[in-house]
Design a protein around this motif. Sequence first.
Motif, PDB file in Angstrom:
ATOM      1  N   ARG A 181      46.769  48.840  39.435  1.00 14.62           N
ATOM      2  CA  ARG A 181      46.113  47.952  40.417  1.00 14.62           C
ATOM      3  C   ARG A 181      47.070  46.874  40.884  1.00 14.62           C
ATOM      4  NH1 ARG A 181      41.974  48.215  36.552  1.00 14.62           N
ATOM      5  NH2 ARG A 181      42.436  46.090  35.893  1.00 14.62           N
ATOM      6  N   THR A 182      47.975  46.438  40.018  1.00 10.56           N
ATOM      7  CA  THR A 182      48.957  45.431  40.413  1.00 10.56           C
ATOM      8  C   THR A 182      49.973  46.035  41.392  1.00 10.56           C
ATOM      9  OG1 THR A 182      48.701  44.276  38.314  1.00 10.56           O
ATOM     10  CG2 THR A 182      50.738  43.849  39.542  1.00 10.56           C
ATOM     11  N   ALA A 183      50.412  47.247  41.114  1.00  3.25           N
ATOM     12  CA  ALA A 183      51.408  47.902  41.965  1.00  3.25           C
ATOM     13  C   ALA A 183      50.852  48.298  43.333  1.00  3.25           C
ATOM     14  CB  ALA A 183      51.968  49.130  41.256  1.00  3.25           C
ATOM     15  N   ALA A 184      49.622  48.779  43.342  1.00  5.93           N
ATOM     16  CA  ALA A 184      48.999  49.243  44.581  1.00  5.93           C
ATOM     17  C   ALA A 184      47.488  49.154  44.431  1.00  5.93           C
ATOM     18  CB  ALA A 184      49.413  50.679  44.878  1.00  5.93           C
ATOM     19  N   PRO A 185      46.856  48.171  45.058  1.00 11.67           N
ATOM     20  CA  PRO A 185      45.398  48.044  44.923  1.00 11.67           C
ATOM     21  C   PRO A 185      44.681  49.353  45.282  1.00 11.67           C
ATOM     22  CG  PRO A 185      46.300  46.133  46.036  1.00 11.67           C
ATOM     23  CD  PRO A 185      47.421  47.144  45.899  1.00 11.67           C
ATOM     24  N   TYR A 186      43.676  49.664  44.495  1.00 10.56           N
ATOM     25  CA  TYR A 186      42.927  50.897  44.700  1.00 10.56           C
ATOM     26  C   TYR A 186      41.891  50.686  45.806  1.00 10.56           C
ATOM     27  CZ  TYR A 186      40.023  54.941  43.746  1.00 10.56           C
ATOM     28  OH  TYR A 186      39.335  56.115  43.856  1.00 10.56           O
ATOM     29  N   ASN A 187      41.911  51.538  46.809  1.00  8.90           N
ATOM     30  CA  ASN A 187      40.989  51.413  47.941  1.00  8.90           C
ATOM     31  C   ASN A 187      39.980  52.533  48.015  1.00  8.90           C
ATOM     32  OD1 ASN A 187      42.150  49.021  48.969  1.00  8.90           O
ATOM     33  ND2 ASN A 187      43.830  50.212  49.832  1.00  8.90           N
TER      34      ASN A 187
END
Length: 188
Positions: A181-187
Amino acid sequence: MNPEPLRLAVVIASVRKDRVGPSVGRWFLGRADAAGFRDVDIIDLAGLNLPDDLAGGGDSELFTKRIDSADAVVLVTPEYNRGYPGALKTAIDTALPEWRAMPIGFVSYGGVSGGLRAVEQLRSVFAELHTVTMQATVGLPYVWDQFDDTGDLREPSRANSAATTLLRQLTWWGHILRDARTAAPYNG
């Protein structure tokens, strides 16, 4: 992997008078502490005002912020009439995007099934919300016979073992999903 300790939220789901949820929650918190969880937020739904109409207000913003700040969540839930409490459904629906990519564990209690029928329903709900539910659960059948007058489990070995497994799974998933979640927020 981020070495920071995980932030664990433990949700006490029952709001009924004379409920056993706080006793189950206290026992589980002892197991979480023994497993190294030091940053634990106890969210007792009986102490929150979450409007049933889901229109916000009351403690909705406070609740969603507490879920959002967690790296993993454990639901301490009874089984009522083969299901989970209505207050828990309201809480789940109050914090929809905050659940995404969240590891969820279950500590359930009740009669003969130990709350497992409620857990199976919750797994379906949380799949829709894009969470990761832990395979291991803690179930306490005939919960009213499980605790002594001081709030300790009479025979803790089986429940302690199940809690250890659940917390081990939450630790692994908690670190992996927090980093993701820090690297790429989950959408979704």
